[in-house]
Design an enzyme around this catalytic site. Structure first.
Site, short mmCIF file in Angstrom:
data_model
loop_
_atom_site.label_atom_id
_atom_site.label_comp_id
_atom_site.label_asym_id
_atom_site.label_seq_id
_atom_site.Cartn_x
_atom_site.Cartn_y
_atom_site.Cartn_z
N CYS A 1 -38.15 36.27 -3.06
CA CYS A 1 -37.31 35.00 -3.32
C CYS A 1 -37.35 34.95 -4.62
CB CYS A 1 -38.27 34.09 -2.40
SG CYS A 1 -37.91 34.03 -0.73
N GLN B 1 -45.29 33.14 -0.88
CA GLN B 1 -45.71 33.86 -2.33
C GLN B 1 -44.57 35.05 -2.05
OE1 GLN B 1 -47.43 33.36 -5.15
NE2 GLN B 1 -48.19 31.26 -4.03
N SER B 2 -43.49 34.94 -1.79
CA SER B 2 -42.43 36.30 -1.89
C SER B 2 -41.94 36.48 -3.37
CB SER B 2 -41.24 35.60 -1.07
OG SER B 2 -40.34 36.68 -1.21
N ASN B 3 -42.24 37.69 -3.55
CA ASN B 3 -41.72 38.31 -4.85
C ASN B 3 -40.01 38.27 -4.55
OD1 ASN B 3 -44.21 39.05 -6.01
ND2 ASN B 3 -44.38 40.58 -4.48
#
Ligand code: PLP
Length: 345
Positions: free
Chosen positions: A86, A82-84
């Site tokens: 990325c 759930q990387s912001n």
């Protein structure tokens, strides 16, 4: 301090708002043992550009500019499912007409689902070119280098953005934020006594610290760890602040005691929800209509709330919370943030 000699792209038109939170301040005070809490202010870095904003936008202004200077055609970066970071890197690549590839680390085993909501949905909607999923503890730099090597074989040029965008160049984004804050404090006549900021890959905390020291802004910065206790986190932040300071040519040794963090709110694990996070997310949503997120800012605000209840802030102190963004991942944790699941404290 002169940032103008560093290449920079602009993704946000104006300064993000610096605002007082009257209803949240009252609700927090009412929940403190003696009925007294700090005055809470917010820096709306959730409203930065690269929709829907967040701290990675500031770092990417300098990182994408560096990539363009080097003639790259593809941004390569890494993060959790759930990387912001990325998602923001993908947005920057689109703005700049580049492609984007991710290496995703399954920090929680089997947590990557191709059809997951939240940021993962946005990866697909915005058209990430390729995703490589690797197990927890993998060497991310090696994995990203492999992607870069594959591109090179096709005559393309990848630019590796480190995890969280946290190196000396990315940290310049939060030096710029320090300068923006200094101007706002002056123009709005606001005196802040303490800053509360999230501390993860450390570019935000470290960059802000380098910017404060370099600009002689004497406001203590309190980091809230999102994945590590102070014994592991503080050396990372110190190293980042020193690297940023060196890149700026400040000839300054960052004092070790200027790095302060607390590790009491990230457990049981990075990105895994807890009860204090749920309370913080609900409290800010219901008192100020501002959205926090389950992985970062919910736990960071839980830290501010917890410290206030322990009497860490003096009566009537003005405390500034840096809202680093993250709202898209709310949709990957809807039942948890609505309080519909049993969670650890
Ligand atoms: C990445 C992130 C952080 C942590 O910032 P670092 O610079 O990695 O320490 C905090 N909040 C949000 C929403 C983030 O995405």
């Amino acid at each position: 301090m002169d940032l103008s000699r560093f290449p920079r792209r602009r993704y946000t038109k104006d300064a993000t708002p610096l605002e007082f939170l009257p209803h949240f301040t009252n609700a927090l005070a009412a929940s403190c043992p003696n009925g007294q809490g700090p005055n809470v202010w917010i820096k709306r870095d959730d409203m930065l550009g690269l929709t829907p904003g967040g701290n990675k936008t500031r770092k990417l202004e300098f990182l994408a500019a560096d990539a363009l200077t080097q003639g790259a055609d593809t941004l390569i970066t890494c993060g959790a499912p759930q990387s912001n970071h990325c998602r923001a890197t993908l947005s920057a690549s689109i703005k700049e007409g580049m492609k984007c590839r991710f290496v995703i680390e399954e920090r929680v085993p089997d947590s990557y689902r191709e059809d997951a909501s939240g940021n993962n949905f946005l990866f697909r909607l915005m058209g990430v070119e390729a995703i490589t999923v690797v197990p927890a503890g993998s060497n991310m730099m090696e994995a990203m280098q492999k992607v870069a090597d594959d591109l090179a074989k096709q005559g393309r040029k990848g630019y590796i953005v480190p995890g969280g965008g946290s190196n000396a160049i990315g940290g310049l984004g939060y030096v710029a934020c320090a300068q923006e804050l200094q101007q706002q404090f002056f123009e709005q006549g606001v005196q802040i006594d303490k800053i509360v900021v999230g501390s993860g890959s450390s570019g935000t905390h470290g960059g802000l610290l380098a910017g404060f020291l370099g600009n002689r802004i004497n406001i203590p910065i309190v980091g809230i760890g999102v994945s590590r206790d102070p014994v592991d986190q503080d050396p990372l932040v110190h190293k980042e602040a020193q690297a940023v300071s060196d890149l700026l040519g400040l000839s300054m040794t960052v004092p070790r005691e200027a790095v302060v963090s607390f590790g009491d709110w990230w457990r049981p694990k990075y990105s895994v929800p807890n009860q204090a996070m749920v309370e913080a997310v609900q409290m800010l949503a219901r008192t100020e209509a501002i959205l926090l997120d389950p992985v970062y800012t919910g736990k960071i605000m839980a830290g501010l709330i917890g410290l206030a209840r322990k009497g860490y802030f003096a009566k009537n102190e003005n405390v500034l919370f840096i809202h680093t963004g993250g709202a898209p991942s709310l949709h990957a944790y809807e039942a948890e943030v609505l309080g519909l699941k049993d969670l650890p404290g």
